[in-house]
Scaffold this active site. Structure first.
Site, PDB file in Angstrom:
ATOM      1  N   HIS A 122     -46.523 -42.287 -22.825  1.00 52.38           N
ATOM      2  CA  HIS A 122     -45.440 -42.158 -21.835  1.00 52.38           C
ATOM      3  C   HIS A 122     -45.648 -43.046 -20.595  1.00 52.38           C
ATOM      4  O   HIS A 122     -44.848 -43.911 -20.290  1.00 52.38           O
ATOM      5  CB  HIS A 122     -45.318 -40.693 -21.388  1.00 52.38           C
ATOM      6  CG  HIS A 122     -45.135 -39.725 -22.510  1.00 52.38           C
ATOM      7  ND1 HIS A 122     -43.974 -39.647 -23.257  1.00 52.38           N
ATOM      8  CD2 HIS A 122     -45.974 -38.788 -23.027  1.00 52.38           C
ATOM      9  CE1 HIS A 122     -44.107 -38.711 -24.177  1.00 52.38           C
ATOM     10  NE2 HIS A 122     -45.301 -38.167 -24.073  1.00 52.38           N
TER      11      HIS A 122
HETATM   12  O1  RIB Z   1     -44.383 -35.585 -20.296  1.00 54.14           O
HETATM   13  C1  RIB Z   1     -45.251 -36.692 -20.255  1.00 54.14           C
HETATM   14  C2  RIB Z   1     -45.990 -36.727 -18.955  1.00 54.14           C
HETATM   15  O2  RIB Z   1     -46.787 -35.558 -18.819  1.00 54.14           O
HETATM   16  C3  RIB Z   1     -46.991 -37.896 -18.869  1.00 54.14           C
HETATM   17  O3  RIB Z   1     -47.115 -38.301 -17.541  1.00 54.14           O
HETATM   18  C4  RIB Z   1     -48.270 -37.286 -19.344  1.00 54.14           C
HETATM   19  O4  RIB Z   1     -49.419 -37.955 -18.816  1.00 54.14           O
HETATM   20  C5  RIB Z   1     -48.155 -35.916 -18.769  1.00 54.14           C
HETATM   21  O5  RIB Z   1     -48.581 -35.985 -17.418  1.00 54.14           O
END
Ligand code: RIB
Ligand code: CA
Length: 327
Positions: free
Chosen positions: A243
């Protein structure tokens, strides 16, 4: 090349680590500091991981400031051991342990000081719960206006990952996320699950990490194993979460994402807690917009950038792979 000064507020977290690694390897980006916040792991883990990732990349010159251990409501949010393990790095934190140090100044104090000393210059990344940033906004009403640009990994116009409608970062501290989107940052880009789920790390690239056999590729290969196992168990997708790293890829090459103007509001209570309501049709607020929403992603372009930037010495092999094998 003019470099872009950035600060990353993060909760490492393997995908946070990849965002930091990409930022450190691209000449266009000047990473000025990391601020840690509780999220993927508790504050001790996320802070330790932040400093050790910098040591892994031989960048102990970059300061780390510890931030908030609880959300705005005073409660520590549920952490995400399922994806990132008890240590936040898929069980690989011990392998990169270092004696790198963390600054004494609190992250919120640092943010207020640094942004005030450099008004209009710094791009701020929020890739964990927005707690630190919300505290800065509460303490200085002019803080948001002095940030050049805010790039957020969070939210989703579609399905969440902590509930049918909520993504983790906004779910973990919904009040903080709400106050961030209401704060009046000059430019806000929300990069949510709608696009970040489409760049998850697949077996081919992960095997490339094993083959490259460098300290950073070994870190990526081993630290992502837990995320692959979790995604297989949960969704029968043998891929690892990527992500946060998309936010830095987007800063470097904005053509990686298609952005749409939107009015984004965050739900803070009840079943929809943490939901990002993304109005791209002008239904509310007389069509005004407070952010841009990432609607689609060129995953090939992202991986071409990520791989050739972080493993530049392997650029020929990577280009051959991208030409012959890219899915
Ligand atoms: O939903 C994804 C996010 O949540 C990303 O930033 C991952 O590192 C968690 O923090
Ligand atoms: Ca994160």
């Amino acid at each position: 090349m003019e470099r872009i000064p950035i600060i990353i507020d993060c909760d490492p977290g393997v995908d946070d680590a990849l965002a930091i690694i990409l930022a450190l390897h691209h000449p266009k980006v000047q990473l000025r500091a990391l601020c840690s916040v509780t999220g993927n792991g508790n504050l001790e883990n996320t802070t330790r991981n932040a400093k050790d990732i910098l040591a892994l990349c031989q960048r102990r010159d970059i300061p780390v400031y510890q931030g908030c251990g609880v959300a705005l409501d005073g409660v520590q949010p549920e952490t995400v051991e399922s994806s990132f393990g008890d240590d936040g790095l898929g069980g690989y934190a011990a392998s990169i342990a270092s004696d790198n140090e963390v600054r004494q100044e609190h992250a919120v104090d640092f943010l207020l000081r640094e942004i005030s000393e450099h008004p209009g210059e710094i791009t701020l990344f929020a890739i964990g719960p927005c707690t630190n940033i919300a505290h800065a906004i509460r303490r200085d009403a002019t803080f948001a206006g002095k940030v050049k640009r805010l790039i957020v990994m969070g939210g989703a116009k579609g399905t969440g990952n902590m509930s049918p409608v909520a993504e983790y970062n906004f779910w973990a501290d919904p009040l903080a996320a709400k106050e961030v989107f209401e704060a009046g940052f000059p430019k806000v880009d929300m990069i949510g699950l709608d696009v970040t789920n489409k760049i998850a790390l697949g077996a081919d690239v992960r095997e490339m990490m094993r083959i490259f056999d460098t300290p950073i590729s070994r870190f990526i290969y081993h630290a992502t194993q837990k995320g692959v196992d979790d995604n297989w168990d949960f969704a029968r997708r043998p891929v690892a979460p990527m992500h946060d790293v998309l936010t830095v890829g987007y800063l470097i090459d904005e053509s990686i994402l298609e952005m749409q103007d939107a009015f984004i509001e965050i739900e803070t209570d009840g079943l929809s807690k943490g939901q990002s309501l993304v109005d791209i049709g002008g239904y509310w607020h007389n069509g005004q917009c407070n952010a841009r929403y990432a609607a689609s992603v060129d995953s090939r372009k992202f991986y071409q950038l990520f791989l050739t930037t972080v493993f530049h010495e392997k650029v020929n092999e990577i280009n051959e792979f991208m030409k012959k094998e890219w899915r």
